[in-house]
Design a protein around this motif. Structure first.
Motif, PDB file in Angstrom:
ATOM      1  N   ARG A   9     -18.526  19.111  -7.238  1.00 34.84           N
ATOM      2  CA  ARG A   9     -17.963  17.792  -6.953  1.00 34.84           C
ATOM      3  C   ARG A   9     -16.436  17.871  -6.815  1.00 34.84           C
ATOM      4  O   ARG A   9     -15.825  17.212  -5.994  1.00 34.84           O
ATOM      5  N   GLU A  12     -15.717  19.205  -3.457  1.00 34.54           N
ATOM      6  CA  GLU A  12     -15.873  18.187  -2.409  1.00 34.54           C
ATOM      7  C   GLU A  12     -14.701  17.207  -2.444  1.00 34.54           C
ATOM      8  O   GLU A  12     -14.171  16.783  -1.399  1.00 34.54           O
ATOM      9  N   GLU A 413     -17.337  19.535   3.311  1.00 33.45           N
ATOM     10  CA  GLU A 413     -17.544  18.529   2.269  1.00 33.45           C
ATOM     11  C   GLU A 413     -18.884  17.837   2.469  1.00 33.45           C
ATOM     12  O   GLU A 413     -19.676  17.636   1.517  1.00 33.45           O
ATOM     13  N   TRP A 414     -19.216  17.495   3.718  1.00 32.24           N
ATOM     14  CA  TRP A 414     -20.478  16.806   4.029  1.00 32.24           C
ATOM     15  C   TRP A 414     -21.654  17.736   3.728  1.00 32.24           C
ATOM     16  O   TRP A 414     -22.627  17.339   3.091  1.00 32.24           O
ATOM     17  N   SER A 416     -21.802  20.269   1.683  1.00 29.66           N
ATOM     18  CA  SER A 416     -21.932  20.487   0.240  1.00 29.66           C
ATOM     19  C   SER A 416     -22.676  19.328  -0.401  1.00 29.66           C
ATOM     20  O   SER A 416     -23.556  19.516  -1.243  1.00 29.66           O
ATOM     21  N   ARG A 417     -22.326  18.126  -0.027  1.00 22.62           N
ATOM     22  CA  ARG A 417     -23.002  16.954  -0.605  1.00 22.62           C
ATOM     23  C   ARG A 417     -24.461  16.931  -0.209  1.00 22.62           C
ATOM     24  O   ARG A 417     -25.334  16.687  -1.040  1.00 22.62           O
ATOM     25  N   ARG A 418     -24.770  17.189   1.038  1.00 23.63           N
ATOM     26  CA  ARG A 418     -26.150  17.125   1.496  1.00 23.63           C
ATOM     27  C   ARG A 418     -26.998  18.209   0.838  1.00 23.63           C
ATOM     28  O   ARG A 418     -28.164  17.972   0.494  1.00 23.63           O
ATOM     29  N   ALA A 422     -26.989  14.773  -2.578  1.00 26.01           N
ATOM     30  CA  ALA A 422     -26.250  13.497  -2.597  1.00 26.01           C
ATOM     31  C   ALA A 422     -26.132  12.948  -1.175  1.00 26.01           C
ATOM     32  O   ALA A 422     -26.289  13.666  -0.189  1.00 26.01           O
TER      33      ALA A 422
END
Lengths: 423, 203
Positions: A9, A12, A413-414, A416-418, A422
């Motif tokens: 997190r 990100e 960043e996108w 990593s979240r996916r 998240a």
């Protein structure tokens, strides 16, 4: 100690922060004037480079690495960029080149072309039809007489060239020769006629009797380009000759005429010792009788003979006067070498061309690029050492990098979240 | 400036000095009627010498066969090419005579064929006015020589200018007397000589 999920997190959040900073930087670059620089390499690359920097943001400095003198268009562009606020500089091993055309008041040549080229390459002087003259590398000056006063004349040396167009021509009037009946008067008149001058003459043969050639008109610049006053027989016309010279007419004053008080105001030199003949193997003008001239501060020596001034000139208001110290130049023609007749004719014609009044009449627009190197120096200054500037990248390519970085940050960043589920 | 000097040309082939007092007579006339600076004494210069080029007007006369040597011909051509002038007078006044025949041949060989000079030529107005052309001489009128009054002089011209003037009128006899004797003439018969000299100096 951070858990791997927390680190992710934080990563990100770092990407988002970096993306925001990049966006802020781009916004700053868009709002604040750039301190960027540009560099153009080579004459050929310059136009495309100039086009791009002119339609995008203008750099504060532009430096040109030149392998040839820019064209008039390129220099006009440089001038416009400088006017818009960019500092222009250049470097390169360029040599000056220049050309001039000036009309001459002589019947044999309507223009004299003078070209200079300091480059190591041979210089060619050309007109629209053919090559006129050439000079080997390192010889800086070419000079040629052209019978036609119109058209473009170009000097070419290596990749560089300069050109000029005749802008006017000299309209000659008649020449009035005044003298006593003697061989000097006769052969001066013959020499000028052979050289193509339109002559009129008043030759004194007896008190109040003169043999005239042509219809002797009022002595003014509407009728005559110059007067040749050889001796005291011109005294009676001295007043009108004075007015003629002051209004722009030319005068050649023979030694005998210069000795009379009537020509005191016009003579170039005080009368010195009377002409004495020299001796030598070959009769030339230099060996005919000659009286040394004393040149004042208002005159210049045109010709010297054995260290003494034999021909001198000065300006009298709008006109010019040449005084000659030679008394019997005709002997050069009669008794001189085989070319004596040509040399006598050319010498007199050359003297006359230096004083003759000629009204100018325009025949062309005078367009040209006569001194491209000097123009470059006027626009961009003297050549300078290549400054430490940014790479020759354009501003738009650096912005592409900024955009690519921003896109990469947001994508990482996108992703990593996916990947951690998240949204 | 140098003065005008009357020059008689000496050539090897004939009697070049057959009119010894003519130069002094013409010098007297030039000084009498004009303001031309004239040397008081005439000179005699060999045609074969380059010194002849210092005299742009050269007088030649004689009775005998007239032929230039190579050196004389070369200098004569050079003088004419450079703007000089010859005045050649037939002292015989005889178109059947030897001087005339040989002189015309030599003139043709050296300078080109002479042609008749029109009687309204500038020569006849250069100082005194001779509306009828060349003045007749007493030798012509008295029937000496060929018993003809020659209407025209002959000339070789270069452009508009006379470079060789040839006469059969025997001016060499007409003007060959001491200048003091002019006072016995009602009209000075050397006036045409002045015209020739003024023409040479001004054209």
């Amino acid at each position: 100690m951070l858990l791997p999920a927390d680190r992710r997190r934080w990563f990100e959040a770092g990407c988002r922060t970096a993306a925001v900073l990049v966006l802020a930087g781009m916004l700053y670059r868009a709002l604040i004037p750039s301190e960027d620089s540009a560099r153009a390499e080579s004459r050929n690359a310059a136009i495309s480079e100039l086009t791009r920097v002119s339609v995008n943001d203008l750099p504060s400095r532009i430096h040109f690495d030149l392998d040839g003198i820019p064209s008039p268009t390129q220099r006009a562009w440089q001038r416009a960029l400088r006017g818009a606020g960019s500092k222009i500089s250049w470097s390169g091993n360029l040599e000056p080149i220049a050309i001039s055309i000036r009309p001459v008041a002589a019947p044999s040549a309507q223009s004299i072309v003078t070209a200079t080229s300091f480059g190591p390459s041979a210089a060619l002087l050309r007109d629209d039809i053919s090559t006129i003259d050439s000079a080997s590398g390192g010889r800086p000056l070419i000079s040629a007489s052209l019978p036609i006063a119109s058209g473009r004349v170009r000097v070419v040396s290596g990749n560089d060239s300069a050109y000029a167009t005749a802008s006017d021509s000299a309209a000659l009037k008649s020449i009035l020769v005044i003298g006593k009946a003697n061989w000097e008067t006769k052969f001066v008149l013959a020499a000028l006629e052979e050289a193509g001058w339109k002559t009129e003459a008043a030759i004194s043969v007896a008190p109040s009797i003169a043999v005239t050639q042509g219809s002797i008109a009022t002595i003014d610049t509407a009728h005559y380009s110059a007067v040749v006053a050889l001796d005291e027989s011109a005294d009676s016309r001295a007043a009108s000759i004075r007015t003629f010279v002051r209004s722009g007419g030319g005068l050649i004053l023979g030694d005998a005429a210069a000795r009379t008080t009537a020509f005191t105001a016009l003579r170039v030199s005080e009368p010195g010792s009377p002409p004495r003949a020299s001796t030598g193997d070959t009769v030339t003008r230099a060996l005919s009788a000659f009286a040394p001239l004393r040149v004042g501060s208002d005159a210049i020596a045109v010709e010297q003979n054995k260290g003494m001034v034999s021909v001198a000139a000065k300006r009298v208001e709008f006109g010019r006067v040449i005084q000659i110290g030679y008394a019997d130049t005709w002997k050069w023609r009669l008794q001189g070498p085989a070319r004596g007749i040509d040399e006598h004719r050319d010498w007199w014609s050359h003297l006359l061309a230096q004083v003759a009044h000629a009204s100018r009449s325009g025949v062309a627009d005078g367009a040209g690029d006569p001194a491209p190197y000097s123009d470059l120096v006027n626009v961009a200054g003297l050549p300078s050492a290549q400054p430490q500037l940014s790479k020759p990248l354009s501003r738009s390519s650096s912005e592409l990098l900024w955009m690519l970085g921003l896109f990469t940050l947001l994508l990482v960043e996108w992703a990593s979240r996916r990947l951690r589920g998240a949204r | 400036m140098s003065e005008f000097t009357f020059c008689t040309g000496r050539y090897d082939s004939g009697d070049w000095d057959s009119a010894p007092t003519l130069p002094a007579n013409l010098i007297d006339s030039v000084a009498r009627y004009t303001n031309i600076a004239v040397a008081p004494s005439a000179v005699i210069v060999p045609l074969s010498s380059p010194r002849i080029l210092a005299y742009p007007l050269v007088y030649l006369t004689g009775h005998l066969p007239f032929r230039f040597s190579e050196a004389e011909r070369e200098n004569a051509r050079k003088l004419v090419d450079r703007g000089g002038m010859f005045f050649i007078d037939d002292h015989n006044h005889d178109i059947g005579g030897v001087f005339h025949k040989t002189a015309i041949e030599e003139i043709t060989r050296t300078f080109g064929k002479p042609s008749e000079l029109k009687n309204d030529h500038a020569l006849y107005r250069s100082f005194f006015n001779f509306p009828d052309g060349p003045p007749a001489t007493s030798h012509e009128l008295n029937g000496w020589g060929d018993n003809l009054v020659h209407k025209n002089l002959l000339a070789v011209t270069k452009g508009q200018r006379i470079s060789v003037l040839y006469s059969n009128k025997d001016y060499s006899s007409e003007w060959n007397y001491h200048p003091d004797n002019k006072r016995f003439s009602s009209v000075d018969n050397t006036r045409f000589g002045v015209n020739i000299i003024v023409y040479a100096l001004t054209r």
